[in-house]
Design a protein around this motif. Sequence first.
Motif, PDB file in Angstrom:
ATOM      1  N   VAL A  15      69.214  36.779  15.138  1.00 32.29           N
ATOM      2  CA  VAL A  15      69.921  36.022  16.339  1.00 32.29           C
ATOM      3  C   VAL A  15      71.632  36.881  16.379  1.00 32.29           C
ATOM      4  O   VAL A  15      71.878  37.699  17.405  1.00 32.29           O
ATOM      5  CB  VAL A  15      69.582  35.469  17.028  1.00 32.29           C
ATOM      6  N   ILE A  16      72.020  36.414  15.531  1.00 30.18           N
ATOM      7  CA  ILE A  16      73.127  36.785  15.164  1.00 30.18           C
ATOM      8  C   ILE A  16      73.447  38.587  14.336  1.00 30.18           C
ATOM      9  O   ILE A  16      74.432  38.740  15.165  1.00 30.18           O
ATOM     10  CB  ILE A  16      74.060  36.223  14.834  1.00 30.18           C
ATOM     11  N   ASN A  17      72.665  38.482  13.323  1.00 30.07           N
ATOM     12  CA  ASN A  17      72.866  40.043  13.010  1.00 30.07           C
ATOM     13  C   ASN A  17      71.371  40.455  12.579  1.00 30.07           C
ATOM     14  O   ASN A  17      70.115  39.390  12.730  1.00 30.07           O
ATOM     15  CB  ASN A  17      73.916  39.209  11.548  1.00 30.07           C
ATOM     16  N   VAL A  18      71.317  41.411  12.623  1.00 25.54           N
ATOM     17  CA  VAL A  18      69.655  42.467  12.109  1.00 25.54           C
ATOM     18  C   VAL A  18      69.099  41.581  11.062  1.00 25.54           C
ATOM     19  O   VAL A  18      69.834  41.745  10.080  1.00 25.54           O
ATOM     20  CB  VAL A  18      70.013  43.701  11.860  1.00 25.54           C
ATOM     21  N   ASP A  19      67.686  40.857  11.351  1.00 25.81           N
ATOM     22  CA  ASP A  19      67.510  40.482  10.175  1.00 25.81           C
ATOM     23  C   ASP A  19      66.681  41.931   9.044  1.00 25.81           C
ATOM     24  O   ASP A  19      65.547  42.453   9.642  1.00 25.81           O
ATOM     25  CB  ASP A  19      65.888  39.745  10.950  1.00 25.81           C
ATOM     26  N   LYS A  20      67.439  41.445   8.225  1.00 31.63           N
ATOM     27  CA  LYS A  20      66.965  42.668   7.160  1.00 31.63           C
ATOM     28  C   LYS A  20      66.297  42.091   6.376  1.00 31.63           C
ATOM     29  O   LYS A  20      65.428  42.667   4.897  1.00 31.63           O
ATOM     30  CB  LYS A  20      68.291  44.360   6.759  1.00 31.63           C
ATOM     31  N   GLY A  21      66.193  40.917   6.007  1.00 34.56           N
ATOM     32  CA  GLY A  21      65.443  39.882   4.983  1.00 34.56           C
ATOM     33  C   GLY A  21      66.225  39.645   4.458  1.00 34.56           C
ATOM     34  O   GLY A  21      66.761  40.946   2.667  1.00 34.56           O
ATOM     35  N   TYR A  22      67.075  38.398   3.965  1.00 30.33           N
ATOM     36  CA  TYR A  22      67.316  37.538   2.838  1.00 30.33           C
ATOM     37  C   TYR A  22      68.801  38.506   2.531  1.00 30.33           C
ATOM     38  O   TYR A  22      69.654  38.952   1.732  1.00 30.33           O
ATOM     39  CB  TYR A  22      67.012  38.246   1.181  1.00 30.33           C
ATOM     40  N   VAL A  23      69.254  38.681   3.787  1.00 32.28           N
ATOM     41  CA  VAL A  23      71.029  39.229   3.602  1.00 32.28           C
ATOM     42  C   VAL A  23      72.078  38.422   2.953  1.00 32.28           C
ATOM     43  O   VAL A  23      71.844  36.912   3.070  1.00 32.28           O
ATOM     44  CB  VAL A  23      71.452  39.251   5.229  1.00 32.28           C
ATOM     45  N   CYS A  24      73.040  38.821   2.076  1.00 32.31           N
ATOM     46  CA  CYS A  24      73.792  38.127   1.735  1.00 32.31           C
ATOM     47  C   CYS A  24      74.976  38.586   1.347  1.00 32.31           C
ATOM     48  O   CYS A  24      75.696  38.379   0.900  1.00 32.31           O
ATOM     49  CB  CYS A  24      73.241  37.418   0.270  1.00 32.31           C
ATOM     50  N   LEU A  25      74.493  39.629   1.895  1.00 36.55           N
ATOM     51  CA  LEU A  25      76.309  40.678   1.331  1.00 36.55           C
ATOM     52  C   LEU A  25      76.804  41.151   3.233  1.00 36.55           C
ATOM     53  O   LEU A  25      76.579  41.591   3.755  1.00 36.55           O
ATOM     54  CB  LEU A  25      75.988  41.860   0.894  1.00 36.55           C
ATOM     55  N   PRO A  26      78.170  41.106   3.217  1.00 33.85           N
ATOM     56  CA  PRO A  26      78.700  41.757   4.586  1.00 33.85           C
ATOM     57  C   PRO A  26      78.084  43.515   4.803  1.00 33.85           C
ATOM     58  O   PRO A  26      78.134  43.344   6.298  1.00 33.85           O
ATOM     59  CB  PRO A  26      80.396  41.259   4.122  1.00 33.85           C
ATOM     60  N   GLU A  27      78.038  43.753   3.965  1.00 31.74           N
ATOM     61  CA  GLU A  27      77.952  45.726   3.794  1.00 31.74           C
ATOM     62  C   GLU A  27      76.002  45.293   4.957  1.00 31.74           C
ATOM     63  O   GLU A  27      75.897  46.304   5.769  1.00 31.74           O
ATOM     64  CB  GLU A  27      77.186  46.136   2.797  1.00 31.74           C
TER      65      GLU A  27
END
Length: 164
Positions: A15-27
């Motif tokens: 919803v806010i960022n694209v779901d790439k699975g277990y996102v944890c870094l700004p990059e």
Amino acid sequence: MTGLHRALFLDRDGVINVDKGYVCLPEAIEWIPGVAEAIHYANSLNYRVIVISNQSGVARGYFMENDVKSLHEWMSRELQRSGALIDAFYYCPHHPDFGGPCDCRKPEPGLYLRAARDFNLRLSECLAVGDKPRDVDSARRAGIPAHLFSGGDLHKFLVPLLRP
Ligand SMILES: [Zn+2]
């Protein structure tokens, strides 16, 4: 802080960022189109903007809670530069297969209820948006009108849903 008894609840990944699975870094953050505009618009209508997300990557050992908090601080700063203010992030770090069940992982409504207490919200006047059925189910279980976002521009999606 009287007068601010409603909130726009947003799921994070999808919803806010694209779901790439277990996102944890700004990059790894790729913003959903229209997200800053959408949050700014909600701010202007006196909605609190509160992010509610499952972050079971903590329970799974993929990252630490401090990584989640750091990422949320970074996201807040980036959005503020576009005039978009997030009032709070709530997340569930648990997973039933890694440490047992909890009352905060969606579809449980626990995080919404915690936010409602913290911000003295009237849940029936709030609005929740998620990209998964469990987001919508958990919000409705808390008594919040909820809508499924299936991609596209978040601002365009929200304009007809938010009330002046
Ligand atoms: Zn939990």
